[in-house]
Design a protein around this motif. Structure first.
Motif, PDB file in Angstrom:
ATOM      1  N   ILE A   1      -0.038  38.642 -29.688  1.00 37.47           N
ATOM      2  CA  ILE A   1       0.897  39.408 -28.825  1.00 37.47           C
ATOM      3  C   ILE A   1       1.744  40.537 -29.605  1.00 37.47           C
ATOM      4  O   ILE A   1       2.408  39.918 -30.423  1.00 37.47           O
ATOM      5  CB  ILE A   1       1.690  38.678 -27.863  1.00 37.47           C
ATOM      6  N   THR A   2       1.637  41.928 -29.245  1.00 35.27           N
ATOM      7  CA  THR A   2       2.558  42.776 -29.938  1.00 35.27           C
ATOM      8  C   THR A   2       3.415  43.471 -28.852  1.00 35.27           C
ATOM      9  O   THR A   2       2.821  43.929 -27.815  1.00 35.27           O
ATOM     10  CB  THR A   2       1.851  43.677 -30.882  1.00 35.27           C
ATOM     11  N   ALA A   3       4.819  43.570 -29.133  1.00 35.83           N
ATOM     12  CA  ALA A   3       5.548  44.280 -28.231  1.00 35.83           C
ATOM     13  C   ALA A   3       6.123  45.373 -29.150  1.00 35.83           C
ATOM     14  O   ALA A   3       6.820  45.004 -30.323  1.00 35.83           O
ATOM     15  CB  ALA A   3       6.556  43.268 -27.754  1.00 35.83           C
ATOM     16  N   GLU A   4       6.297  46.806 -28.610  1.00 36.44           N
ATOM     17  CA  GLU A   4       6.819  47.802 -29.512  1.00 36.44           C
ATOM     18  C   GLU A   4       8.501  47.645 -28.811  1.00 36.44           C
ATOM     19  O   GLU A   4       8.697  47.994 -27.654  1.00 36.44           O
ATOM     20  CB  GLU A   4       6.342  49.046 -28.879  1.00 36.44           C
ATOM     21  N   LEU A   5       9.359  47.672 -29.784  1.00 35.71           N
ATOM     22  CA  LEU A   5      10.728  47.325 -29.374  1.00 35.71           C
ATOM     23  C   LEU A   5      11.782  48.499 -30.575  1.00 35.71           C
ATOM     24  O   LEU A   5      12.362  47.977 -31.172  1.00 35.71           O
ATOM     25  CB  LEU A   5      11.272  45.964 -29.403  1.00 35.71           C
ATOM     26  N   PRO A   6      11.317  49.749 -30.138  1.00 33.49           N
ATOM     27  CA  PRO A   6      12.077  50.567 -31.186  1.00 33.49           C
ATOM     28  C   PRO A   6      13.764  50.390 -30.779  1.00 33.49           C
ATOM     29  O   PRO A   6      14.087  50.545 -29.708  1.00 33.49           O
ATOM     30  CB  PRO A   6      11.726  51.798 -30.834  1.00 33.49           C
ATOM     31  N   GLY A   7      14.479  50.420 -31.814  1.00 30.89           N
ATOM     32  CA  GLY A   7      15.774  50.546 -31.759  1.00 30.89           C
ATOM     33  C   GLY A   7      16.521  48.991 -31.414  1.00 30.89           C
ATOM     34  O   GLY A   7      17.639  49.132 -31.044  1.00 30.89           O
ATOM     35  N   VAL A   8      15.662  48.035 -31.246  1.00 22.09           N
ATOM     36  CA  VAL A   8      16.488  46.546 -30.761  1.00 22.09           C
ATOM     37  C   VAL A   8      16.569  45.889 -32.156  1.00 22.09           C
ATOM     38  O   VAL A   8      15.594  45.868 -32.975  1.00 22.09           O
ATOM     39  CB  VAL A   8      15.332  46.028 -29.849  1.00 22.09           C
ATOM     40  N   LYS A   9      17.347  45.183 -32.107  1.00 22.32           N
ATOM     41  CA  LYS A   9      17.787  44.452 -33.287  1.00 22.32           C
ATOM     42  C   LYS A   9      17.182  43.005 -33.147  1.00 22.32           C
ATOM     43  O   LYS A   9      17.009  42.458 -31.968  1.00 22.32           O
ATOM     44  CB  LYS A   9      19.360  44.351 -33.576  1.00 22.32           C
ATOM     45  N   LYS A  10      16.960  42.229 -34.203  1.00 21.92           N
ATOM     46  CA  LYS A  10      16.255  40.935 -34.215  1.00 21.92           C
ATOM     47  C   LYS A  10      17.198  39.970 -33.293  1.00 21.92           C
ATOM     48  O   LYS A  10      16.553  39.084 -32.362  1.00 21.92           O
ATOM     49  CB  LYS A  10      16.136  40.560 -35.526  1.00 21.92           C
ATOM     50  N   GLU A  11      18.413  40.047 -33.575  1.00 24.92           N
ATOM     51  CA  GLU A  11      19.421  39.271 -32.725  1.00 24.92           C
ATOM     52  C   GLU A  11      19.550  39.410 -31.333  1.00 24.92           C
ATOM     53  O   GLU A  11      19.725  38.484 -30.543  1.00 24.92           O
ATOM     54  CB  GLU A  11      20.766  39.415 -33.153  1.00 24.92           C
ATOM     55  N   GLN A  12      18.922  40.411 -30.660  1.00 23.85           N
ATOM     56  CA  GLN A  12      18.817  40.663 -29.191  1.00 23.85           C
ATOM     57  C   GLN A  12      17.523  39.955 -28.748  1.00 23.85           C
ATOM     58  O   GLN A  12      17.044  40.335 -27.402  1.00 23.85           O
ATOM     59  CB  GLN A  12      18.944  42.561 -28.852  1.00 23.85           C
ATOM     60  N   ILE A  13      16.733  39.672 -29.323  1.00 20.68           N
ATOM     61  CA  ILE A  13      15.299  39.318 -28.893  1.00 20.68           C
ATOM     62  C   ILE A  13      15.328  37.855 -28.678  1.00 20.68           C
ATOM     63  O   ILE A  13      15.530  36.986 -29.521  1.00 20.68           O
ATOM     64  CB  ILE A  13      14.009  39.732 -30.011  1.00 20.68           C
ATOM     65  N   ARG A  14      14.625  37.380 -27.660  1.00 20.93           N
ATOM     66  CA  ARG A  14      14.498  35.870 -27.275  1.00 20.93           C
ATOM     67  C   ARG A  14      13.232  35.641 -26.675  1.00 20.93           C
ATOM     68  O   ARG A  14      12.712  36.475 -25.982  1.00 20.93           O
ATOM     69  CB  ARG A  14      15.659  35.374 -26.210  1.00 20.93           C
ATOM     70  N   LEU A  15      12.545  34.503 -27.380  1.00 16.70           N
ATOM     71  CA  LEU A  15      11.223  34.096 -26.721  1.00 16.70           C
ATOM     72  C   LEU A  15      11.422  32.871 -26.250  1.00 16.70           C
ATOM     73  O   LEU A  15      12.006  31.726 -26.704  1.00 16.70           O
ATOM     74  CB  LEU A  15      10.391  33.980 -27.923  1.00 16.70           C
ATOM     75  N   ASN A  16      11.010  32.631 -24.952  1.00 21.21           N
ATOM     76  CA  ASN A  16      10.794  31.492 -24.060  1.00 21.21           C
ATOM     77  C   ASN A  16       9.335  31.010 -23.860  1.00 21.21           C
ATOM     78  O   ASN A  16       8.662  31.762 -23.437  1.00 21.21           O
ATOM     79  CB  ASN A  16      11.783  31.748 -22.792  1.00 21.21           C
ATOM     80  N   ILE A  17       8.943  29.868 -23.806  1.00 17.68           N
ATOM     81  CA  ILE A  17       7.712  29.387 -23.806  1.00 17.68           C
ATOM     82  C   ILE A  17       7.741  28.293 -22.839  1.00 17.68           C
ATOM     83  O   ILE A  17       8.532  27.267 -22.899  1.00 17.68           O
ATOM     84  CB  ILE A  17       7.286  28.987 -25.029  1.00 17.68           C
ATOM     85  N   LEU A  18       6.800  28.447 -21.790  1.00 12.07           N
ATOM     86  CA  LEU A  18       6.578  27.457 -20.882  1.00 12.07           C
ATOM     87  C   LEU A  18       5.033  26.923 -21.133  1.00 12.07           C
ATOM     88  O   LEU A  18       4.488  27.555 -21.948  1.00 12.07           O
ATOM     89  CB  LEU A  18       6.665  27.864 -19.468  1.00 12.07           C
ATOM     90  N   PRO A  19       4.585  25.977 -20.540  1.00 11.89           N
ATOM     91  CA  PRO A  19       3.172  25.725 -20.694  1.00 11.89           C
ATOM     92  C   PRO A  19       2.355  26.695 -20.962  1.00 11.89           C
ATOM     93  O   PRO A  19       1.359  26.460 -21.920  1.00 11.89           O
ATOM     94  CB  PRO A  19       2.965  24.480 -19.606  1.00 11.89           C
ATOM     95  N   ASN A  20       2.190  27.574 -19.988  1.00  8.08           N
ATOM     96  CA  ASN A  20       0.934  28.651 -20.408  1.00  8.08           C
ATOM     97  C   ASN A  20       1.508  29.914 -20.040  1.00  8.08           C
ATOM     98  O   ASN A  20       0.757  30.819 -19.710  1.00  8.08           O
ATOM     99  CB  ASN A  20      -0.153  28.273 -19.374  1.00  8.08           C
ATOM    100  N   GLN A  21       2.826  30.011 -20.291  1.00  6.35           N
ATOM    101  CA  GLN A  21       3.351  31.573 -20.485  1.00  6.35           C
ATOM    102  C   GLN A  21       4.510  31.737 -21.479  1.00  6.35           C
ATOM    103  O   GLN A  21       5.017  30.945 -21.800  1.00  6.35           O
ATOM    104  CB  GLN A  21       3.655  32.049 -19.154  1.00  6.35           C
ATOM    105  N   LEU A  22       4.433  33.045 -21.789  1.00  5.55           N
ATOM    106  CA  LEU A  22       5.583  33.475 -22.878  1.00  5.55           C
ATOM    107  C   LEU A  22       6.255  34.627 -22.450  1.00  5.55           C
ATOM    108  O   LEU A  22       5.737  35.317 -22.015  1.00  5.55           O
ATOM    109  CB  LEU A  22       4.756  33.959 -24.068  1.00  5.55           C
ATOM    110  N   THR A  23       7.672  34.463 -22.213  1.00  7.31           N
ATOM    111  CA  THR A  23       8.692  35.422 -21.921  1.00  7.31           C
ATOM    112  C   THR A  23       9.327  36.085 -23.231  1.00  7.31           C
ATOM    113  O   THR A  23       9.990  35.065 -24.039  1.00  7.31           O
ATOM    114  CB  THR A  23       9.291  34.846 -21.013  1.00  7.31           C
TER     115      THR A  23
END
Length: 159
Positions: free
Chosen positions: A69-91
């Motif tokens: 999975i690739t997401a284009e996030l120009p201008g976003v800092k690494k500290e601003q990104i959160r990944l949440n995982i449920l049994p069969n989905q990724l947010t």
């Protein structure tokens, strides 16, 4: 029925190039004056923002043993990104908190502006996700997440 265009049927006049030129000049003047110019500028600003409409582009590719999975996030800092995982989905969530204070002489408070923006995208996957095996990297505005496919055991059916 005549083979003449409808405008020629009515008045037998031909349009002259000067009439087209005048028409386009009038339209150009109309577009470059307010309020039309303001509307067009706001449309340009909307589409020039990094995430118009509150979304960011995501691509999901499947290989033999994993999802990438690739997401284009120009201008976003690494500290601003959160990944949440449920049994069969990724947010993927992005949070942007800004605070701006304007002070005058003798540290008297004049103005304080606080903004909070949160964008998120949820990607459903047809497999159960083992969060311990998910890997993510962020480089040059591109977030790459690798989700391995979990294979169950194959059971042979006896006769």
């Amino acid at each position: 029925m005549s083979n003449m265009p409808p405008s020629d049927q009515n008045n037998n006049k031909k349009l002259k190039p000067e009439q087209f030129r005048d028409f386009f000049r009038t339209m150009n003047d109309f577009i470059h004056e307010k309020p039309v110019k303001g509307v067009l500028q706001s449309i340009d600003e909307f589409f020039s923002s990094p995430f118009p409409g509150g979304a960011f582009p995501i691509q999901v590719r499947e290989s033999e043993d994993k999802y990438i999975i690739t997401a284009e996030l120009p201008g976003v800092k690494k500290e601003q990104i959160r990944l949440n995982i449920l049994p069969n989905q990724l947010t993927i969530s992005i949070e942007n908190n800004e605070s701006e204070t304007t002070e005058g002489l003798n540290n008297h408070f004049f103005q304080k502006r606080i903004s909070h923006e949160r964008l998120s995208r949820t990607i459903p996957l047809p497999v159960v996700i083992n969060e311990k095996m998910v890997k993510a990297s962020y480089r040059d505005g591109l977030l790459t997440i690798t989700v391995p496919m979990l294979r169950g055991k194959t059971i042979n059916i006896e006769d």
